[in-house]
Design an enzyme around this catalytic site. Structure first.
Site, PDB file in Angstrom:
ATOM      1  CB  SER A 131     -20.444  66.004 -65.003  1.00 51.35           C
ATOM      2  OG  SER A 131     -19.111  66.337 -64.744  1.00 51.35           O
ATOM      3  CG  ASP A 265     -16.288  59.926 -61.837  1.00 47.55           C
ATOM      4  OD1 ASP A 265     -15.398  60.585 -62.414  1.00 47.55           O
ATOM      5  OD2 ASP A 265     -17.479  60.280 -61.808  1.00 47.55           O
ATOM      6  CG  HIS A 294     -17.446  61.653 -65.234  1.00 49.89           C
ATOM      7  ND1 HIS A 294     -17.711  61.969 -63.925  1.00 49.89           N
ATOM      8  CD2 HIS A 294     -17.634  62.794 -65.945  1.00 49.89           C
ATOM      9  CE1 HIS A 294     -18.048  63.246 -63.834  1.00 49.89           C
ATOM     10  NE2 HIS A 294     -18.001  63.774 -65.055  1.00 49.89           N
TER      11      HIS A 294
END
Length: 319
Positions: A131, A265, A294
């Site tokens: 991320s 996502d 995610h």
């Protein structure tokens, strides 16, 4: 199945409390003179919340998948972990090591500082980022070209247009204008007994078929006002600062990068994948076919670790 032993440390890095989890027998990789140092370190750069505990199962699975040959470490973001009793969130010292260590730029410098102080320059690195950790990793590669990065694996990469993503549109007003309003309920909940906090976390994650137990214990940290304040502050900066994709750094390091995008996502929608794939047709840019979320650490750590081990086989045989 014997659990893999983990070494756990709470340290000050750039003056901020930092939680480090390590798999592997090498506790200190900074000594140049040691002949037994491994040639390679796997270092995990977390998402946000950047709590090392979320990656506990992931680093154990990765370490096993690598036949326990290389150390695998995860370093929390500055100030995202609740320090043990007797340790403050910020080091009690006159020296201000880093301006705005809890901000996005500060977190990049925090990771670079950690590497300089704790890892010998001779050791090659595989950076595995998740991320916002992917943005941090690209910044690290840009700012410290001396790092011997063998590979960077960027999982569900939030490296562009975060505020414009479906989740970003929802979260930006909350993070940038209303985040202080969230502190009071967290403060009140912080007085609950630990068992009640864990039950609340289980209730929040009830929709998952299988939830990693370490995610539940780690999430109890989120009942600390200090932790939440640092997590939300960093997130508010992400919305404002992660705008344009850094195509220059990507182009310069393309052969070292593996991108892994999700299909559903809402932080980096599929058209971000389509566009980067078009801009870098020679890049190793993959789209998840397994429907992983995610926040893969909640329920798919072992699956993710097995895939990464597979992707890196060629690199490791050349070492």
């Amino acid at each position: 199945e014997e659990p893999v032993p983990l070494h756990e440390e709470f340290i000050y890095c750039c003056g901020a409390a930092t939680h480090v989890l390590k798999c592997g027998p090498w506790k200190d990789l900074s000594k140049d003179e040691s002949k037994n140092l491994p040639r390679l370190l796997f270092m995990i750069i977390p998402g946000n919340p950047g709590l090392a505990g979320y990656y506990r199962t992931f680093i154990q699975a990765l370490y096993c998948g690598l036949n326990q040959q290389y150390p695998v470490w995860v370093v929390s973001h500055a100030g995202h972990c609740k320090p043990p009793s007797g340790m403050e969130m910020i080091e009690d010292t006159d020296i201000k090591e880093l301006e705005d260590v809890f901000g996005l730029n500060g977190q990049v410098e925090h990771k670079l500082n950690f590497l300089r102080k704790n890892v010998s320059k001779d050791i090659k690195l595989v950076l595995i980022a998740h991320s916002i950790g992917c943005y941090i990793t690209l910044e690290m590669m840009k700012r410290a070209s001396e790092l011997q990065v063998l590979r960077s694996v960027l999982l569900f990469p939030t490296i562009e247009r975060m505020a414009q993503s479906p989740q970003g549109k929802l979260m930006t007003p909350l993070l940038c204008k209303l985040r202080y309003a969230l502190y009071m309920p967290v403060y009140l909940l912080s007085f609950l007994p630990e068992g009640v906090k864990a039950s609340l976390v289980r209730f929040a994650l009830r929709g998952m078929k299988t939830c990693d137990e370490s995610s539940i214990t780690t999430s109890v940290n989120l009942f600390s006002v200090d932790c939440i304040a640092n997590i939300l502050y960093m997130a508010s900066q992400e919305m404002m600062k992660v705008v344009e994709r850094d195509s220059t750094t990507i182009k310069q390091n393309l052969k070292k990068l593996i991108f892994y995008y999700g299909t559903g996502d809402s932080w980096c929608p599929q058209h971000y994948y389509d566009e980067i794939k078009m801009d870098f047709p020679d890049g190793d840019i993959r789209l998840c076919e397994k429907g992983l979320r995610h926040a893969f650490v909640l329920d798919a750590s072992k699956e993710m670790a097995a895939m990464i081990t597979d992707w890196l086989q060629d690199d490791l045989t050349k070492l």
